[in-house]
Design a protein around this motif. Structure first.
Motif, PDB file in Angstrom:
ATOM      1  N   UNK A  99     -11.936   5.785 -12.422  1.00 53.48           N
ATOM      2  CA  UNK A  99     -13.017   5.286 -11.565  1.00 53.48           C
ATOM      3  C   UNK A  99     -12.613   5.162 -10.093  1.00 53.48           C
ATOM      4  N   UNK A 100     -11.404   5.629  -9.746  1.00 59.04           N
ATOM      5  CA  UNK A 100     -10.952   5.609  -8.357  1.00 59.04           C
ATOM      6  C   UNK A 100     -10.274   4.322  -7.943  1.00 59.04           C
ATOM      7  N   UNK A 101      -9.946   3.467  -8.902  1.00 56.01           N
ATOM      8  CA  UNK A 101      -9.233   2.231  -8.606  1.00 56.01           C
ATOM      9  C   UNK A 101      -7.854   2.284  -9.238  1.00 56.01           C
ATOM     10  N   UNK A 102      -7.015   1.349  -8.853  1.00 54.66           N
ATOM     11  CA  UNK A 102      -5.675   1.238  -9.434  1.00 54.66           C
ATOM     12  C   UNK A 102      -5.264  -0.230  -9.388  1.00 54.66           C
ATOM     13  N   UNK A 107       2.399  -9.221  -3.372  1.00 57.33           N
ATOM     14  CA  UNK A 107       2.563 -10.641  -3.089  1.00 57.33           C
ATOM     15  C   UNK A 107       2.563 -11.488  -4.354  1.00 57.33           C
ATOM     16  N   UNK A 108       3.193 -10.977  -5.403  1.00 59.93           N
ATOM     17  CA  UNK A 108       3.360 -11.739  -6.634  1.00 59.93           C
ATOM     18  C   UNK A 108       2.135 -11.780  -7.522  1.00 59.93           C
ATOM     19  N   UNK A 109       1.147 -10.971  -7.244  1.00 62.97           N
ATOM     20  CA  UNK A 109      -0.068 -10.953  -8.067  1.00 62.97           C
ATOM     21  C   UNK A 109      -0.515  -9.516  -8.279  1.00 62.97           C
ATOM     22  N   UNK A 110      -1.379  -9.327  -9.252  1.00 59.71           N
ATOM     23  CA  UNK A 110      -1.947  -8.004  -9.508  1.00 59.71           C
ATOM     24  C   UNK A 110      -3.239  -7.873  -8.713  1.00 59.71           C
ATOM     25  N   UNK A 111      -3.320  -6.805  -7.932  1.00 63.12           N
ATOM     26  CA  UNK A 111      -4.484  -6.534  -7.100  1.00 63.12           C
ATOM     27  C   UNK A 111      -5.131  -5.226  -7.538  1.00 63.12           C
ATOM     28  N   UNK A 112      -6.428  -5.140  -7.335  1.00 62.21           N
ATOM     29  CA  UNK A 112      -7.139  -3.883  -7.539  1.00 62.21           C
ATOM     30  C   UNK A 112      -7.237  -3.193  -6.191  1.00 62.21           C
ATOM     31  N   UNK A 113      -6.835  -1.934  -6.152  1.00 62.58           N
ATOM     32  CA  UNK A 113      -6.924  -1.169  -4.910  1.00 62.58           C
ATOM     33  C   UNK A 113      -7.929  -0.039  -5.082  1.00 62.58           C
ATOM     34  N   UNK A 114      -8.527   0.356  -3.977  1.00 61.42           N
ATOM     35  CA  UNK A 114      -9.457   1.481  -3.939  1.00 61.42           C
ATOM     36  C   UNK A 114      -9.035   2.398  -2.804  1.00 61.42           C
ATOM     37  N   UNK A 117     -13.316   6.634   0.642  1.00 62.50           N
ATOM     38  CA  UNK A 117     -14.280   7.605   0.130  1.00 62.50           C
ATOM     39  C   UNK A 117     -13.850   9.017   0.510  1.00 62.50           C
ATOM     40  N   UNK A 118     -13.756   9.881  -0.447  1.00 62.28           N
ATOM     41  CA  UNK A 118     -13.390  11.273  -0.199  1.00 62.28           C
ATOM     42  C   UNK A 118     -11.898  11.546  -0.203  1.00 62.28           C
ATOM     43  N   UNK A 119     -11.059  10.520  -0.261  1.00 65.45           N
ATOM     44  CA  UNK A 119      -9.604  10.729  -0.287  1.00 65.45           C
ATOM     45  C   UNK A 119      -9.163  11.027  -1.716  1.00 65.45           C
ATOM     46  N   UNK A 120      -8.177  11.897  -1.840  1.00 67.25           N
ATOM     47  CA  UNK A 120      -7.656  12.238  -3.160  1.00 67.25           C
ATOM     48  C   UNK A 120      -6.796  11.091  -3.696  1.00 67.25           C
ATOM     49  N   UNK A 121      -6.999  10.705  -4.952  1.00 66.04           N
ATOM     50  CA  UNK A 121      -6.190   9.628  -5.539  1.00 66.04           C
ATOM     51  C   UNK A 121      -4.803  10.133  -5.931  1.00 66.04           C
ATOM     52  N   UNK A 122      -3.864  10.053  -5.004  1.00 68.75           N
ATOM     53  CA  UNK A 122      -2.501  10.535  -5.230  1.00 68.75           C
ATOM     54  C   UNK A 122      -1.587   9.320  -5.335  1.00 68.75           C
ATOM     55  N   UNK A 123      -0.770   9.226  -6.399  1.00 64.57           N
ATOM     56  CA  UNK A 123       0.165   8.101  -6.518  1.00 64.57           C
ATOM     57  C   UNK A 123       1.187   8.118  -5.379  1.00 64.57           C
ATOM     58  N   UNK A 124       1.729   6.943  -5.076  1.00 65.45           N
ATOM     59  CA  UNK A 124       2.742   6.827  -4.044  1.00 65.45           C
ATOM     60  C   UNK A 124       2.442   5.662  -3.114  1.00 65.45           C
TER      61      UNK A 124
END
Length: 141
Positions: A99-102, A107-114, A117-124
């Motif tokens: 769905x385009x999130x990760x 900072x010591x917590x789990x965050x949802x990142x997005x 728009x239009x950017x390729x979802x590349x790990x790193x």
């Protein structure tokens, strides 16, 4: 009632209105009313008082408006580094969801990142560009 008293009362009312509304331009109009009061103290005629108050008040409003218009626009708080300490920080995205999130640890917590728009979802590594609610909008580094 003396003309100067009326001008001083008008200036006081404009200052009170500015304090209640936060409209800086009302202070400039109050300066015009003060100029009208000073003209009344110096014995100038009613027409001179009104013209002086109108010219000074409207001139001050115009100058403030032009100065404000020339100054650069401020960024919204969600993407302003001076307001939000997360903007500009680096996070590492291990894997993107369909769905385009990760999910990232930051900072010591789990965050949802997005991603943008239009950017390729590349790990790193990614840089935080904006905080939207409890999600981080990131750009690939």
């Amino acid at each position: 009632m003396d003309h100067s008293t009326a001008w001083w009362l008008l200036a006081g009312l404009l200052v009170i209105a500015e304090l209640l509304t936060g409209t800086f331009y009302l202070l400039m109009l109050a300066l015009g009313a003060i100029a009208g009061a000073l003209c009344a103290h110096f014995g100038m005629g009613t027409n001179s008082q009104i013209v002086t108050a109108a010219l000074l008040g409207s001139g001050a409003v115009l100058v403030c408006y032009l100065l404000r218009k020339r100054s650069p626009r401020r960024q919204p708080a969600s993407s302003n580094r001076d307001v939000n300490m997360d903007v500009g920080e680096t996070v590492v995205v291990e894997q993107w969801n369909t769905d385009g999130t990760a999910q990232v640890r930051y900072r010591g917590a789990t965050w949802t990142v997005m991603g943008r728009q239009g950017a390729l979802p590349i790990p790193g590594p990614h840089r935080v560009a904006e905080v939207i609610g409890n999600r981080l909008l990131v750009d690939k580094i």
